[in-house]
Every structure is written in structure tokens, then in C-alpha cells.
Design a protein around this motif. Structure first.
Motif, short mmCIF file in Angstrom:
data_model
loop_
_atom_site.label_atom_id
_atom_site.label_comp_id
_atom_site.label_asym_id
_atom_site.label_seq_id
_atom_site.Cartn_x
_atom_site.Cartn_y
_atom_site.Cartn_z
N UNK A 169 0.87 -1.17 0.00
CA UNK A 169 0.00 0.00 0.00
C UNK A 169 0.91 1.22 0.00
N UNK A 170 1.01 1.93 -1.14
CA UNK A 170 1.91 3.08 -1.19
C UNK A 170 1.38 4.27 -0.39
N UNK A 171 2.27 5.00 0.22
CA UNK A 171 1.89 6.15 1.04
C UNK A 171 1.28 7.27 0.21
N UNK A 172 1.61 7.32 -1.09
CA UNK A 172 1.11 8.40 -1.93
C UNK A 172 -0.31 8.16 -2.45
N UNK A 216 -2.85 -0.13 -4.90
CA UNK A 216 -2.58 -1.19 -3.93
C UNK A 216 -2.22 -2.43 -4.73
N UNK A 217 -1.08 -3.05 -4.40
CA UNK A 217 -0.57 -4.19 -5.18
C UNK A 217 -0.66 -5.48 -4.39
N UNK A 218 -1.32 -6.48 -4.97
CA UNK A 218 -1.34 -7.84 -4.43
C UNK A 218 -0.09 -8.53 -4.98
N UNK A 220 -6.43 -1.56 2.57
CA UNK A 220 -5.47 -0.74 1.84
C UNK A 220 -6.15 0.30 0.98
N UNK A 221 -7.25 -0.08 0.36
CA UNK A 221 -7.99 0.88 -0.46
C UNK A 221 -8.65 1.94 0.42
#
Length: 167
Positions: free
Chosen positions: A114-117, A121-123, A156-157
């Protein structure tokens, strides 16, 4: 430390196990422990730089790691050495076994970034999970792992901060 203890003092050895073998072991500072969730902080424990393409972990990075005794995942907030947030690396694991001197977590291959920006969101590592044989060897654990990844993806989303701010 007992499950009911709230004393965060001292250090603990984090032991990440994968396929029955220790993948990595490193010391971490206890930040808090409410008997369900242990939070520790540690510098990047890998050798040199690890470039995943979507994020780089490197010397100086600081990981604030959250381990649950009753959930099938661990969440690691990653910041650069200057405190800039990079994001959250989430490991699907069996519930953590927390003792006085160490916390042991068994990696079940599935991960989430989960990127801070606020980016995508990547599985991650679903192919490794499928090839691991867990579904045949321990169907209940495999089901819990998939449910955990789905829960983390939804969180994450929606933002992991809500999860990390509540007990």
C-alpha cells in the motif's frame, strides 16, 4: 511477555519463518503490546538495497511493524531515514507467536503493498502462494490466508491507518 502484559520495554527478536525455515531474524524495539497486537520498530534488516520496482527498501529505512496474535497478517509501515512515509508492506502470516524474547511469524507467501502516496494497492506473490502447496497440505490455513489478503486489500484501499489506530 504474557498475553495480558502491556509493558512495551526492551527488545524482541523478530523471526520470520517460511516453509519451515528461518528466512530472517533481527532485533526490534518493543513499542507497545496490548496483549493482542505487538508493535515493534526496527531498521531495514536486509542486506543493502532491495528494489521491488514499486518501492526500494534500503539502509536507513525504519519499519514500524504490527503483529497480531489473532489475525493472519502483519503490517509494516515503512519510512525512509528522514521520516518520509513510503507505504505499508503487509505479510499474510499465521497469527504471531509472541514470547518474552521473540516474536515468530510464519510467512504464507501472500503480500500486499500500500503506497503512502495513495497509488495502486498491489497484491503480491499470488503465484508463489499457489505453488506452495498450502491449499492441499492445510486447506484451512490456505482459506484464512486468502481471506486475510482480501481483508488487507480492502483496508489498503480504505486506508490502513484506521486499522493501526484501533486496538
Amino acid at each position: 511477555m504474557s498475553a495480558s502484559s502491556a509493558e512495551p520495554a526492551g527488545t524482541v527478536e523478530v523471526v520470520l519463518v517460511k516453509a519451515g525455515r528461518t528466512k530472517i531474524r533481527y532485533p526490534a524495539e518493543r513499542v507497545s503490546d496490548d496483549g493482542v497486537r505487538l508493535t515493534v520498530r526496527a531498521p531495514w534488516a536486509g542486506d543493502g538495497v532491495r528494489d521491488f520496482g514499486f518501492v526500494r527498501f534500503e539502509p536507513g529505512d525504519v519499519f514500524t511493524e504490527h503483529y497480531w496474535r489473532d489475525r493472519w497478517y502483519a503490517v509494516k509501515e515503512v519510512r525512509s531515514g528522514d521520516g518520509t512515509p513510503k507505504g505499508w508492506y503487509c505479510d499474510v502470516t499465521r497469527p504471531a507467536a509472541v514470547g518474552a524474547a521473540e516474536v515468530v511469524v510464519e510467512d504464507l507467501d501472500l503480500d500486499l503493498w500500500v503506497p503512502a502516496d495513495g497509488g495502486e494497492v498491489l497484491r503480491l506473490d499470488e503465484d508463489e502462494f499457489a505453488a506452495s502447496g498450502l491449499a492441499a497440505a492445510d486447506p484451512e490455513a490456505a482459506r484464512n490466508a486468502v481471506l486475510a489478503l482480501d481483508e488487507l486489500a480492502a483496508l489498503g484501499r480504505d486506508g490502513l491507518l484506521g486499522l493501526l489506530s484501533r486496538a
